[in-house]
Each structure stands twice: as C-alpha cells, then as structure tokens.
Design an enzyme around this catalytic site. Structure first.
Site, PDB file in Angstrom:
ATOM      1  N   GLU A 101      39.574   4.784  -8.401  1.00 35.80           N
ATOM      2  CA  GLU A 101      39.333   5.621  -9.581  1.00 35.80           C
ATOM      3  C   GLU A 101      38.371   6.754  -9.228  1.00 35.80           C
ATOM      4  OE1 GLU A 101      36.297   2.460 -11.684  1.00 35.80           O
ATOM      5  OE2 GLU A 101      38.413   1.970 -11.579  1.00 35.80           O
ATOM      6  N   CYS A 160      27.856  58.265  -1.342  1.00 36.60           N
ATOM      7  CA  CYS A 160      27.057  57.130  -0.869  1.00 36.60           C
ATOM      8  C   CYS A 160      27.831  56.424   0.243  1.00 36.60           C
ATOM      9  CB  CYS A 160      26.793  56.169  -2.025  1.00 36.60           C
ATOM     10  SG  CYS A 160      26.146  54.570  -1.502  1.00 36.60           S
ATOM     11  N   ASP A 206      30.786  12.253 -12.173  1.00 36.92           N
ATOM     12  CA  ASP A 206      29.468  12.803 -11.853  1.00 36.92           C
ATOM     13  C   ASP A 206      28.672  12.962 -13.150  1.00 36.92           C
ATOM     14  OD1 ASP A 206      27.428  13.739 -10.353  1.00 36.92           O
ATOM     15  OD2 ASP A 206      28.344  15.671  -9.877  1.00 36.92           O
ATOM     16  N   CYS A 245      24.897  52.762  -8.299  1.00 41.65           N
ATOM     17  CA  CYS A 245      24.471  53.957  -7.569  1.00 41.65           C
ATOM     18  C   CYS A 245      25.248  55.125  -8.166  1.00 41.65           C
ATOM     19  CB  CYS A 245      24.802  53.790  -6.094  1.00 41.65           C
ATOM     20  SG  CYS A 245      24.802  55.332  -5.182  1.00 41.65           S
ATOM     21  N   ARG A 295      20.688   3.463 -17.343  1.00 42.08           N
ATOM     22  CA  ARG A 295      20.556   2.548 -16.226  1.00 42.08           C
ATOM     23  C   ARG A 295      19.085   2.281 -15.901  1.00 42.08           C
ATOM     24  NH1 ARG A 295      20.286   3.585 -10.651  1.00 42.08           N
ATOM     25  NH2 ARG A 295      21.149   1.897  -9.409  1.00 42.08           N
ATOM     26  N   LYS A 321      35.048   8.994  -9.044  1.00 44.34           N
ATOM     27  CA  LYS A 321      33.615   8.749  -9.204  1.00 44.34           C
ATOM     28  C   LYS A 321      33.092   9.858 -10.113  1.00 44.34           C
ATOM     29  CE  LYS A 321      29.363   7.525  -6.863  1.00 44.34           C
ATOM     30  NZ  LYS A 321      28.454   8.300  -7.705  1.00 44.34           N
ATOM     31  N   LYS A 375      32.658   9.722  -0.892  1.00 44.82           N
ATOM     32  CA  LYS A 375      32.199  10.984  -1.483  1.00 44.82           C
ATOM     33  C   LYS A 375      32.883  12.195  -0.855  1.00 44.82           C
ATOM     34  CE  LYS A 375      28.397  11.047  -3.480  1.00 44.82           C
ATOM     35  NZ  LYS A 375      27.108  10.409  -3.677  1.00 44.82           N
ATOM     36  N   TYR A 427      34.121   2.324 -16.716  1.00 47.76           N
ATOM     37  CA  TYR A 427      34.651   1.987 -15.387  1.00 47.76           C
ATOM     38  C   TYR A 427      34.475   0.508 -15.046  1.00 47.76           C
ATOM     39  CZ  TYR A 427      29.790   3.081 -14.006  1.00 47.76           C
ATOM     40  OH  TYR A 427      28.433   3.146 -13.913  1.00 47.76           O
ATOM     41  N   ASP A 467      41.428  19.664 -38.785  1.00 48.02           N
ATOM     42  CA  ASP A 467      39.979  19.540 -38.972  1.00 48.02           C
ATOM     43  C   ASP A 467      39.589  19.443 -40.441  1.00 48.02           C
ATOM     44  OD1 ASP A 467      39.822  19.691 -36.310  1.00 48.02           O
ATOM     45  OD2 ASP A 467      38.825  21.653 -36.210  1.00 48.02           O
ATOM     46  N   GLU A 521      41.197  18.266 -42.966  1.00 50.51           N
ATOM     47  CA  GLU A 521      41.502  16.953 -43.521  1.00 50.51           C
ATOM     48  C   GLU A 521      40.434  15.941 -43.070  1.00 50.51           C
ATOM     49  OE1 GLU A 521      43.861  16.434 -45.545  1.00 50.51           O
ATOM     50  OE2 GLU A 521      44.160  14.270 -45.611  1.00 50.51           O
ATOM     51  N   CYS A 571      19.350  53.838  -4.815  1.00 49.01           N
ATOM     52  CA  CYS A 571      20.348  53.088  -4.063  1.00 49.01           C
ATOM     53  C   CYS A 571      19.810  52.728  -2.682  1.00 49.01           C
ATOM     54  CB  CYS A 571      21.620  53.921  -3.937  1.00 49.01           C
ATOM     55  SG  CYS A 571      22.834  53.198  -2.837  1.00 49.01           S
ATOM     56  N   CYS A 577      21.830  54.946  -0.018  1.00 53.50           N
ATOM     57  CA  CYS A 577      21.822  56.405   0.070  1.00 53.50           C
ATOM     58  C   CYS A 577      20.639  57.031  -0.658  1.00 53.50           C
ATOM     59  CB  CYS A 577      23.127  56.982  -0.479  1.00 53.50           C
ATOM     60  SG  CYS A 577      23.263  56.843  -2.267  1.00 53.50           S
TER      61      CYS A 577
HETATM   62  S1  IVH Z   1      31.315   1.077 -10.407  1.00 60.47           S
HETATM   63  C1  IVH Z   1      27.814  -2.066  -9.016  1.00 60.47           C
HETATM   64  N1  IVH Z   1      32.880   3.076 -10.861  1.00 60.47           N
HETATM   65  O1  IVH Z   1      28.179   5.665  -9.452  1.00 60.47           O
HETATM   66  C2  IVH Z   1      27.989  -0.673  -9.452  1.00 60.47           C
HETATM   67  N2  IVH Z   1      30.562   3.505 -10.669  1.00 60.47           N
HETATM   68  O2  IVH Z   1      26.328   4.572  -7.129  1.00 60.47           O
HETATM   69  C3  IVH Z   1      29.346  -0.492  -9.976  1.00 60.47           C
HETATM   70  N3  IVH Z   1      29.961   5.855 -11.002  1.00 60.47           N
HETATM   71  O3  IVH Z   1      25.493   4.345 -11.067  1.00 60.47           O
HETATM   72  C4  IVH Z   1      29.600   0.912 -10.299  1.00 60.47           C
HETATM   73  N4  IVH Z   1      31.994   6.576 -11.357  1.00 60.47           N
HETATM   74  O4  IVH Z   1      27.093   5.536 -12.579  1.00 60.47           O
HETATM   75  C5  IVH Z   1      31.620   2.703 -10.661  1.00 60.47           C
HETATM   76  N5  IVH Z   1      34.418   4.767 -11.294  1.00 60.47           N
HETATM   77  C6  IVH Z   1      33.147   4.368 -11.101  1.00 60.47           C
HETATM   78  C7  IVH Z   1      32.077   5.261 -11.135  1.00 60.47           C
HETATM   79  C8  IVH Z   1      30.793   4.805 -10.913  1.00 60.47           C
HETATM   80  C9  IVH Z   1      30.722   6.913 -11.278  1.00 60.47           C
HETATM   81  C10 IVH Z   1      28.494   5.898 -10.793  1.00 60.47           C
HETATM   82  C11 IVH Z   1      27.762   4.853 -11.570  1.00 60.47           C
HETATM   83  C12 IVH Z   1      26.785   4.236 -10.628  1.00 60.47           C
HETATM   84  C13 IVH Z   1      26.934   5.034  -9.389  1.00 60.47           C
HETATM   85  C14 IVH Z   1      26.961   4.068  -8.226  1.00 60.47           C
END
Ligand code: IVH
Length: 675
Positions: free
Chosen positions: A114, A434, A118, A428, A137, A116, A315, A226, A33, A35, A410, A413
């Site tokens: 891949e 108790c 969050d 308590c 978005r 998804k 999901k 992605y 860090d 450096e 409590c 009791c």
């Molecule tokens: S592909 C045409 N890949 O999920 C849309 N989306 O409901 C193509 N998300 O708003 C999206 N991981 O923010 C894609 N590996 C992934 C993702 C991903 C999370 C989210 C993305 C999008 C929502 C789609």
C-alpha cells in the site's frame, strides 16, 4: 421522546453521514450542497429543541466545539510503533529473505502492499461502533487527545456501518491534507499576505494540533486507515488485506492503491507502478509499505526493537532536503524578467544533485524571508524546477543576515529595473539592448521548436554576444567561418557544423519563425494560429487589434503584445534583416503551394551540358525558387557548368553548395525541399 421527531433525527443523521461518506470517502458526491445544508440545519434545530437527544456521534458535533486549553494525554493500549526503511532493491531483497527465514518458508511470501502516506499517524477508538476518542502517536506510547479536531474530518466516520460492531476497535491510520486543499490553503494565505505552509504534511500537522477545532474544521483534513491497533468482540479475517476490506466495509477510508503481491518481484513491480502514479495521486506519499499478508505469519515474525519484522517502508528518494543558501543571484530572462535564484550548497534531492533553486520573484522571497546563510528546505518533485519551500528558524545567537532586495538596476546591463503596479515581475527596461535578454532571445530563436539551429548552445551564444559578433538573430546568418573558428573551444569542424546548422535553419515554416521571434504571450500554438490565419508575415505585421482578435484564442492581451512588438522599430529592422537572410517561408497556409524551392536563391554560371540557361531558370522558378545574377551570402546554390568564371570561386569562399547539372537535376527528382 416524540416518536416522529425522534425518527426524523435518526433519519437526518443517516442521510448526512451517507452524504459525507459519498463525498469524502468515495469521492462521488450525490447530494447537492444546498440539500445537505438544509438537512444539517434541520438536525441542529431538532437537537436544540431536544438537547437530551444529542449524542457525540451526531454529525452536528463535527463542527465547532470551543477552543481547548491544552490536549490531554492518552496512553496507547497497543503502542504505535514505526517501520524500518528500505532505500534500495537490495534492502527489499534482504527484508524478504529475513521474512522467509523467520517463517521457514521455501516459496514466495504474499505481501499486502500500500502507499506510505506522508501525513501524521493517528489512532481512532470506536466503542460499540461509535467514535469515542482519537489521539496522535506522540512518542509511540503516549499521545495527545485530538478527538475534537478529528471529529471535524468528514472522512472519519462517527459511527461504523455495521449491525454488529465490535465492542472495541482501535483503527490506525494517517491524517493528511489532500494536495488540492493544500494548494487552496496556501493560495488563500498568499492572498491574505499570511505565512505559507511548506508542505501538505506540515499543514496537516499544524491543523491537527490546533487547540481551536473551528480552525481545524476550516483546514479540510483527510484520513486513510492502514491497520488496526486492537479489536475486542469480533474475530478478524486471516489476512491484512481482508482486514482492510472489512475496514472499508465499515466505511473507513482506505487507499484504492492497495494490492496483494508475491515475492520480491511483486514488491518491486508495485514500487515502480506506484512511483509512476505518484505524481497524479491526490495526496502526498513518500514510499510504499509492504506487510506480510497472513496475520498468523505477522504474529510469528513479531517485532524487533520498535519496529515489526513483518513490514517495511520502501521509500522513494526524498523530494525535500535541507541545505544552506550561499548566495542569492538575480537572473535576467528573455523578456527581461528578473528572477531571484538561490545558490545552494549542493544537496541530493529528488534523485539529482541540486545547486540552484528558483525563488520565483521578489514577493516570494519576502514571504519566505529567505536570506543568505539560511538553512532552507529545498524541494524537487518529478521534473519540476527545484524550489526553496521555506527556511528553518535562525539561530538567534548569530547576526541576522540582511533581507533580500531586488536590484534597482539590471545586474547584466545596468539599465533601470521597473516593476509595474499589480505585477509580481520586475523587469530590465533595456529590451534587446540588454545582453542577457539578447542571449536569451537568441537561444529562444535557435531552440529546437523554433528555428532549430543545431549546435547553437548557451556557451556559444555567450561568446558571440560578448565578443559583439551577434546582437540579433539576423546577425547569425552573416557569420563566417573565421569569426566562429576564432571562438573559445571551437575547432574548424564544429565551426563548420554550426554554419551548416544556421544555414539549414533558413526557410523554416512561418509558424516556427513567428514563435522564434519571442513575442511575449505568443507560444507555439498561437504562432501556428497566426501563421494559418494571416498566411504571410507582412499581413501579420500589418494587422491591427481588431484583425488580431479574429484569430482563434487571441484575446486583447495577446493582441496588444503582438501590435506592440511589431510597432517597435528595432524589431522591424531585425525582421527585415531576417527577411533578407531568407529565414522563413511565407504563405504556408495559402491554398496554392508555394513550391518546394520557395525562398531559395540560385546562381547559374558556366555552360551546362544539356540545359540552356533559360531552361534551367524556368525549372527553378516553376518550383518557386529565385535566380540571382551574382553570388552573395543569400545564395543557396550555385549551379556550375563548363568555364564558370569568378562566381564559382566566390561560392566556394562563402561555403555555398555547388551543383553540377546532374546534382541540379536530382534536386527535382527528390520530391523534397532541397537543403
Ligand atoms: S503501518 C508498526 N502503513 O509510517 C507500524 N504505516 O514509520 C505500522 N505510514 O508512523 C505502520 N503509511 O504513520 C503503515 N500504509 C501505511 C502507512 C504507514 C504511512 C506511517 C505511519 C507510521 C510510519 C512508520
């Protein structure tokens, strides 16, 4: 430009971005860090001296532009659409069928799969390899320009790593907060008495939508690419997976967990594999995304409404749901700690129906400001106990519910409740007087890893304590069949089983017994260490602070808790009663084996066919057992020969095992401790 300084500026920028890449994208830092900080300061100084050299992609521009008034709008050239969801294997099968029909394909389709992520969807615009703008978005067609905030995210390269950058590249991906950064953020907020973020996604969203990028910079966001939203000036490879490899080569962060699989079996296999990894990933995911791998196939399939036909999000069951708090009760635990518990309108979350969620302690309820009638976010992740993470804004039209207050006495009791300075727990003060603490202590005593009393569950303990039949663990050993059979939902057979379970719990190893006592701070491992160190209970009870500190891993807090426990006269009395009931065996750590019969009491009656009374006695004592003159609750075995007398009748009445000479001799042949 002076050549030397100019060259140095370029070099510093490269060094710094390399270090960023290693640290934030590869998670493999190579530069100390100090450096890194020196490089950054040197670059800042050079840029200050030569403002004409400053470029927006300089690493010095990541931190700290002043606050904005508002975000400007950005129209997306290629809209940012969403994905359809699948929640079951059936829906995945149907997706794959639609894909194969759309492609008129007989065989299996290859999918790029891949996590998804969050977080929040983001688009990044690179012109000739340089980051120029990034946006949220929004409604999919128009988003907000959050470039200044995105620049603070070190995982996002300000310049792509390639000698031949595309004229234009629009990268699509997700901004999120790593779990460790989220935990730290909330820990700091807690220390400052500030409001907590309910989850990493909200924290990431709140941080990205800050008008002051200096705040965003402190929040440590992360990014994963992605896909792409558009490209001009290079030809793309033929598959999504190859596009992702290319993005990775440009030094954009992509998920390590991506793969290519075939057909539905491949998809389902990945889904469960990723599900197993989920709890140990450094970021939150809410499913897997499956994309037809060949870009030509993607194009052929196209879109329906606002979602692609070539991709789907599979999901996991939601780990967070909304529900309503119907009541807030306070539970009393084994050590008297009062825990507020939210009683919830039943809600399906994390794969089970949840009706209760812990609120941890008084401060936590205050901080989250949870009140009866509130709509709350309930979270159940993995096997973790469900918890209330936060409340939704209340309807200002409705009367405000009153805030939660910890009771001052409590709820079980009525004894005063005490909260020590600097502690979050209210307790308590009634100790084992108790009933709630008593019940919990009994359940702990009987637990599988403690004395392992089979058949003694919470319903039974409730009744035994409420009917005054059992107050301490020692009382368990003098229960009789009538007392138990008289309880609700207790047939003769289950009563006998319970008695057998209690009996079988005698003579447990010392370590288990110490654990079963429920001394605060003494868990299973410490109990084992204590047993090994002291060898018998008397020595442990007599040990002072100094003696206890000799035991591995016993510090001052544990030592204080142990001495306090044994000083208590009530505890001494219970232990004495347990000793008389022969609940444990001392000396498991002594070099000389105590014998298989240690702690067992025999009574001999009548004339045995082959052994004299003295021979039988000698055999018992050689194995460490004891021979008593009369039958009592403490007798384990009665050995009966011809003309036995009243001892046999008494033994039968007390449900004590009766052996003839053959059965008695077999005890010695078993090689195991008799039960
Ligand atoms: S592909 C045409 N890949 O999920 C849309 N989306 O409901 C193509 N998300 O708003 C999206 N991981 O923010 C894609 N590996 C992934 C993702 C991903 C999370 C989210 C993305 C999008 C929502 C789609």
């Amino acid at each position: 430009m002076s050549g030397e300084a100019d060259r140095r500026v370029g070099e510093l920028r490269r060094l710094i971005e390399d270090a960023n890449y290693r640290y934030y994208v590869l998670d493999d830092p190579t530069v100390p860090d100090a450096e890194y900080d020196r490089w950054l300061r040197e670059l800042q100084a050079l840029e200050a001296a030569h403002p004409e050299w400053l470029t927006p992609d300089s690493p010095t521009q990541r931190v700290g532009a002043g606050p904005l008034k508002d975000f400007s709008q950005v129209a997306h050239d290629v809209p940012m659409l969403s994905l359809n969801n699948a929640f079951s294997e059936g829906e995945v099968v149907a997706f794959d069928r639609r894909v194969r029909e759309g492609l008129e394909r007989e065989g299996q389709v290859d999918y790029a799969v891949e996590p998804k992520f969050d977080g929040l969807a983001i688009t990044l615009r690179y012109e000739h390899g340089v980051f120029v703008r990034g946006a949220t978005r929004g409604d999919g067609y128009t988003g907000e320009d959050v470039s200044a905030n995105l620049r603070t995210i070190h995982a996002i390269p300000m310049r792509l790593e390639t000698p031949h950058p595309p004229a234009l590249l629009e990268v699509r991906g997700e901004v999120l907060m790593l779990l460790r950064d989220f935990d730290k953020l909330n820990q700091d907020a807690r220390n400052q008495g500030e409001k907590l973020f309910v989850n990493p996604r909200n924290a990431a969203a709140g941080s990205l939508r800050q008008l002051d990028p200096r705040i965003t910079a402190k929040r440590r966001l992360h990014f994963f690419a992605y896909g792409i939203g558009g490209v001009v000036g290079v030809e793309l490879p033929p598959t999504h997976s190859a596009v992702m490899d290319w993005l990775a080569a440009l030094r954009l962060p992509v998920a390590k967990e991506r793969r290519v699989v075939s057909g539905v079996n491949g998809l389902m296999g990945y889904f469960s594999e990723l599900g197993e990894q989920r709890a140990s990933l450094p970021f939150a995911i809410d499913g897997a995304v499956y994309k037809v791998n060949r870009l030509a196939d993607q194009e052929k399939l196209g879109f329906v409404a606002r979602a692609p036909r070539f991709a789907i999000a599979h999901k996991y069951p939601a780990q967070e749901e909304l529900t309503v708090v119907e009541a807030i009760d306070v539970q009393v635990g084994r050590t008297g700690v009062l825990t507020p518990v939210a009683r919830l309108k039943p809600v399906f979350v994390g794969g089970v129906t949840v009706t209760n969620a812990t609120l941890h302690n008084e401060d936590e309820v205050r901080r989250k400001d949870v009140r009866v009638g509130d709509t709350v976010i309930v979270r159940r992740a993995g096997d973790v106990i469900p918890e209330v993470v936060g409340i939704l804004p209340r309807d200002p039209q409705k009367p405000l519910p009153s805030p939660f207050a910890m009771p001052t006495s409590c709820p079980e009791c009525g004894a005063p409740v005490l909260r020590l300075e600097g502690e979050s727990a209210a307790r308590c003060t009634n100790g084992l007087a108790c009933p709630a603490q008593r019940k919990q202590a009994l359940l702990h005593f009987a637990a599988r890893r403690a004395m392992d009393i089979e058949g003694l569950g919470d319903k039974l303990v409730d009744q035994l304590v409420d009917h005054g039949q059992v107050a301490t663990p020692a009382d368990l050993y003098s229960l009789n069949i009538e007392q138990i059979a008289g309880l609700e939902r207790m047939a003769q057979k289950s009563a006998e089983n319970l008695l057998a379970g209690i009996k079988a719990s005698r003579h447990r190893p010392l370590a288990r017994f110490i654990f079963a006592l429920g001394i605060r701070q003494v868990g299973e491992q410490t109990a084992r260490d204590l047993a090994r160190h002291f060898g018998n209970l008397g020595a442990l009870m007599a040990a002072d602070r100094e003696a206890l500190l000799q035991v591995p891993d016993v510090g001052p807090v544990v030592a204080a808790s142990i001495t306090a426990f044994f000083r208590e006269s009530h505890n001494q009395a219970v232990i004495e009663a347990l000793r008389l009931a022969q609940a444990w065996v001392d000396g498991e750590a002594l070099p000389v084996s105590p014998g298989r019969f240690a702690g067992l009491t025999f009574v001999l009656t009548g004339t045995l066919p082959n052994l004299t009374r003295d021979q039988a006695k000698a055999r018992i004592e050689a194995e460490g057992g004891k021979v008593a003159g009369s039958v009592s609750g403490k007798t384990d075995f009665v050995v009966a020969g011809a003309d036995p007398g009243s001892k046999l009748a008494k033994a039968a009445q007390l449900n004590i095992r009766i052996l003839d000479e053959t059965a008695f001799s077999q005890l010695f042949d078993q090689g195991e401790r008799p039960t």
